[in-house]
Design a protein around this motif. Sequence first.
Motif, PDB file in Angstrom:
ATOM      1  N   ILE A  42       0.836  -1.202   0.000  1.00 48.06           N
ATOM      2  CA  ILE A  42       0.000   0.000   0.000  1.00 48.06           C
ATOM      3  C   ILE A  42       0.870   1.251   0.000  1.00 48.06           C
ATOM      4  O   ILE A  42       0.629   2.212  -0.755  1.00 48.06           O
ATOM      5  CB  ILE A  42      -0.935  -0.009   1.213  1.00 48.06           C
ATOM      6  N   ALA A  43       1.901   1.273   0.846  1.00 53.53           N
ATOM      7  CA  ALA A  43       2.790   2.435   0.901  1.00 53.53           C
ATOM      8  C   ALA A  43       3.510   2.650  -0.422  1.00 53.53           C
ATOM      9  O   ALA A  43       3.733   3.795  -0.839  1.00 53.53           O
ATOM     10  CB  ALA A  43       3.802   2.261   2.039  1.00 53.53           C
ATOM     11  N   ALA A  44       3.858   1.549  -1.104  1.00 53.90           N
ATOM     12  CA  ALA A  44       4.536   1.675  -2.396  1.00 53.90           C
ATOM     13  C   ALA A  44       3.638   2.288  -3.456  1.00 53.90           C
ATOM     14  O   ALA A  44       4.120   2.792  -4.479  1.00 53.90           O
ATOM     15  CB  ALA A  44       5.033   0.306  -2.860  1.00 53.90           C
ATOM     16  N   GLY A 247     -12.021  -0.398 -11.453  1.00 50.52           N
ATOM     17  CA  GLY A 247     -11.079  -1.471 -11.767  1.00 50.52           C
ATOM     18  C   GLY A 247      -9.638  -1.011 -11.756  1.00 50.52           C
ATOM     19  O   GLY A 247      -8.802  -1.585 -12.455  1.00 50.52           O
ATOM     20  N   ASP A 248      -9.325   0.027 -10.978  1.00 51.30           N
ATOM     21  CA  ASP A 248      -7.981   0.607 -10.964  1.00 51.30           C
ATOM     22  C   ASP A 248      -7.329   0.274  -9.623  1.00 51.30           C
ATOM     23  O   ASP A 248      -7.575   0.923  -8.615  1.00 51.30           O
ATOM     24  CB  ASP A 248      -8.062   2.125 -11.161  1.00 51.30           C
ATOM     25  N   ARG A 249      -6.477  -0.745  -9.641  1.00 47.04           N
ATOM     26  CA  ARG A 249      -5.844  -1.170  -8.395  1.00 47.04           C
ATOM     27  C   ARG A 249      -4.821  -0.155  -7.906  1.00 47.04           C
ATOM     28  O   ARG A 249      -4.599  -0.005  -6.696  1.00 47.04           O
ATOM     29  CB  ARG A 249      -5.198  -2.538  -8.564  1.00 47.04           C
ATOM     30  N   VAL A 250      -4.164   0.560  -8.846  1.00 46.65           N
ATOM     31  CA  VAL A 250      -3.165   1.555  -8.440  1.00 46.65           C
ATOM     32  C   VAL A 250      -3.831   2.710  -7.702  1.00 46.65           C
ATOM     33  O   VAL A 250      -3.374   3.144  -6.642  1.00 46.65           O
ATOM     34  CB  VAL A 250      -2.385   2.071  -9.665  1.00 46.65           C
ATOM     35  N   ALA A 251      -4.935   3.208  -8.249  1.00 43.08           N
ATOM     36  CA  ALA A 251      -5.653   4.301  -7.580  1.00 43.08           C
ATOM     37  C   ALA A 251      -6.214   3.840  -6.239  1.00 43.08           C
ATOM     38  O   ALA A 251      -6.214   4.608  -5.263  1.00 43.08           O
ATOM     39  CB  ALA A 251      -6.773   4.817  -8.478  1.00 43.08           C
ATOM     40  N   ALA A 257      -3.228   4.227   0.779  1.00 38.00           N
ATOM     41  CA  ALA A 257      -2.042   4.827   1.390  1.00 38.00           C
ATOM     42  C   ALA A 257      -2.383   6.170   2.030  1.00 38.00           C
ATOM     43  O   ALA A 257      -1.861   6.519   3.099  1.00 38.00           O
ATOM     44  CB  ALA A 257      -0.946   4.997   0.344  1.00 38.00           C
ATOM     45  N   THR A 258      -3.256   6.934   1.387  1.00 38.96           N
ATOM     46  CA  THR A 258      -3.682   8.213   1.958  1.00 38.96           C
ATOM     47  C   THR A 258      -4.430   7.989   3.273  1.00 38.96           C
ATOM     48  O   THR A 258      -4.224   8.717   4.249  1.00 38.96           O
ATOM     49  CB  THR A 258      -4.571   8.969   0.968  1.00 38.96           C
ATOM     50  N   GLY A 395      -4.129  -4.487  -0.073  1.00 40.94           N
ATOM     51  CA  GLY A 395      -2.737  -4.858   0.109  1.00 40.94           C
ATOM     52  C   GLY A 395      -2.468  -6.339  -0.071  1.00 40.94           C
ATOM     53  O   GLY A 395      -1.348  -6.734  -0.415  1.00 40.94           O
ATOM     54  N   VAL A 396      -3.457  -7.187   0.161  1.00 46.55           N
ATOM     55  CA  VAL A 396      -3.307  -8.629  -0.046  1.00 46.55           C
ATOM     56  C   VAL A 396      -3.511  -8.985  -1.522  1.00 46.55           C
ATOM     57  O   VAL A 396      -2.763  -9.801  -2.088  1.00 46.55           O
ATOM     58  CB  VAL A 396      -4.289  -9.410   0.844  1.00 46.55           C
ATOM     59  N   LEU A 397      -4.502  -8.402  -2.166  1.00 52.69           N
ATOM     60  CA  LEU A 397      -4.828  -8.775  -3.540  1.00 52.69           C
ATOM     61  C   LEU A 397      -3.736  -8.394  -4.532  1.00 52.69           C
ATOM     62  O   LEU A 397      -3.483  -9.134  -5.500  1.00 52.69           O
ATOM     63  CB  LEU A 397      -6.150  -8.129  -3.957  1.00 52.69           C
TER      64      LEU A 397
END
Length: 575
Positions: A42-44, A247-251, A257-258, A395-397
Amino acid sequence: MTVLTADPGHAAPAARHRASRAYWRLIALALASGLSLPLLVIAAGLLQPFGDTWAHLAATVLPDYVRNTLLLVVGVGFSTLLIGTGTAWLVTMYRFPLHRIAEWALLLPLAVPAYLIAYTYADFLDFAGPVQTLLRDISPAVAGYFPPIRSLGGAIFLMSVVFYPYVYLLARASFLEQSVCVLEVGRTLGCGPWGNFFQVAVPLARPALAGGVALAVMEAVADFGTVQHLGVQTFTTGIFRTWFSFGDRVAAAQLSATLMAVIAMLMLIEFSLRGRARYAHTSGRYQPLPRPRLTALRGGLATAACVLPVSLGFVLPIAVLLWLAVANRFADAGGSFASLAWNTTILAGIGAVLVVAASALLTYAVRQAPGWVTRGGARIATLGYAAPGTVVAVGVLIPFAWLDNQLDSIMQQTFGVGTGLVLTGTIAAVLFAYLVRFAALGVKTVESGLSRIRPNMDDAARNLGLGALPTFVRVHAPLMRGTLLTAGLLVFVEILKELPATLIIRPFNFDTLAIRVFQLASDERLAEAATTALAIVGVGILPVIILSRRIGHGRPGTGEPGATAQSAGSGPRVY
């Protein structure tokens, strides 16, 4: 001239001891690394470029997420502090009608998940509910001013009546431990009951109050079912929508993280509120707390102040659920209760065993190899408890999906066979999320039991030829049987009530009791979910019973269980 040489008989045990310490350090590091992996992922996410989805969120809903989450924190923090501290002071320091019942009844809202409270109150107080319908029949003008329950204010109210026991529990424990001498000095200096409360008792209880408010606030920030059902946009609902709608895992990871940054800020605030003050008792002996009986008027007000939170947080929602269940003849939707109960029991049972086993290994590693490496690993491994279930799920997925893709690519290139999703969306992923989420609960409980076993027990077992692990199995575990069972029960009930992580990670067509209640309540079919909801509450009462049995044991001589004549003050008294 005498030449001194090392005795091989003494060198071998020393070498084995050093090797054992290194072995336990590796165990602690391995567990800490695995359990902290989702949070590191998540932090990454903050290091990755912010895409179009993030820009869209920032321009539309992100300000609402920030504002609503902060208002939720302030509202729930203030309300739980007020309710928990006030009721704890009343039941500890005074006698009034029903005060004995109030001592344990004030813990009952802990047995009810916040999302169940939201479902029942929304059904009961909504526009089409019985309350507003009755008001419209009596006076349409008055009904028009009825505050909406599906709002941020409604969410703050509902979470406050569910989470105040965190403050009550720690506040009462702190008040029970305070010296009568200090309170008497306050009286000699002219402090009345209110002055003693605000100028003496509350400052002394500040660390406990700050800890209780921090727990309540973190539970509020982590909540998903309540805010989702009431239509309040917070970070937790935003993470869920970003993952499943966009469907945006990065966002989703960046939103997570926020949120973790917000939680870290709250933890720093809680730490700063404690300051550098340290409180210690100069004696282990106590004079019984003076508990004067309140007059009729004040006693009635005190009774009302203690009964109202319990009624709002437990009695009323349970009565609504019972009424709906009886009206529906205790039938569950589709006759699937047995299957849902089996799925839930399997997940909670295996999860509880894994969490307790990992917690025992981690705690025992700290005992066998004390140092900054093992202690730091234990603290890192427990950070997941501060993370909401949605954050842990994301964070797990992400790493599990990456591992599945790598495995599938290798199998395709080597054997021409695709493996598909081996880890993602499986029970293994759900159980790993439970490990990350509830490791802190297991570690804290096991740690308290292990600390009561004297180190000379380890030395005696070592002299008898037992290694570290056999010592734990044959010596420590039998002595800690009650502690391990308590830890397992607490984790079992927490998993039973857990909603967001299970909802996101669970295998296809694999539902639990909590998920079924969520689905039915989302479809406004609470009557069909009432039986399942009552089952969750029934099991959730078990840890409350444990807490209520132990809460009064902290101070001898108060008329609580465990008081003895000597501790009550016979003989010389030192305060």
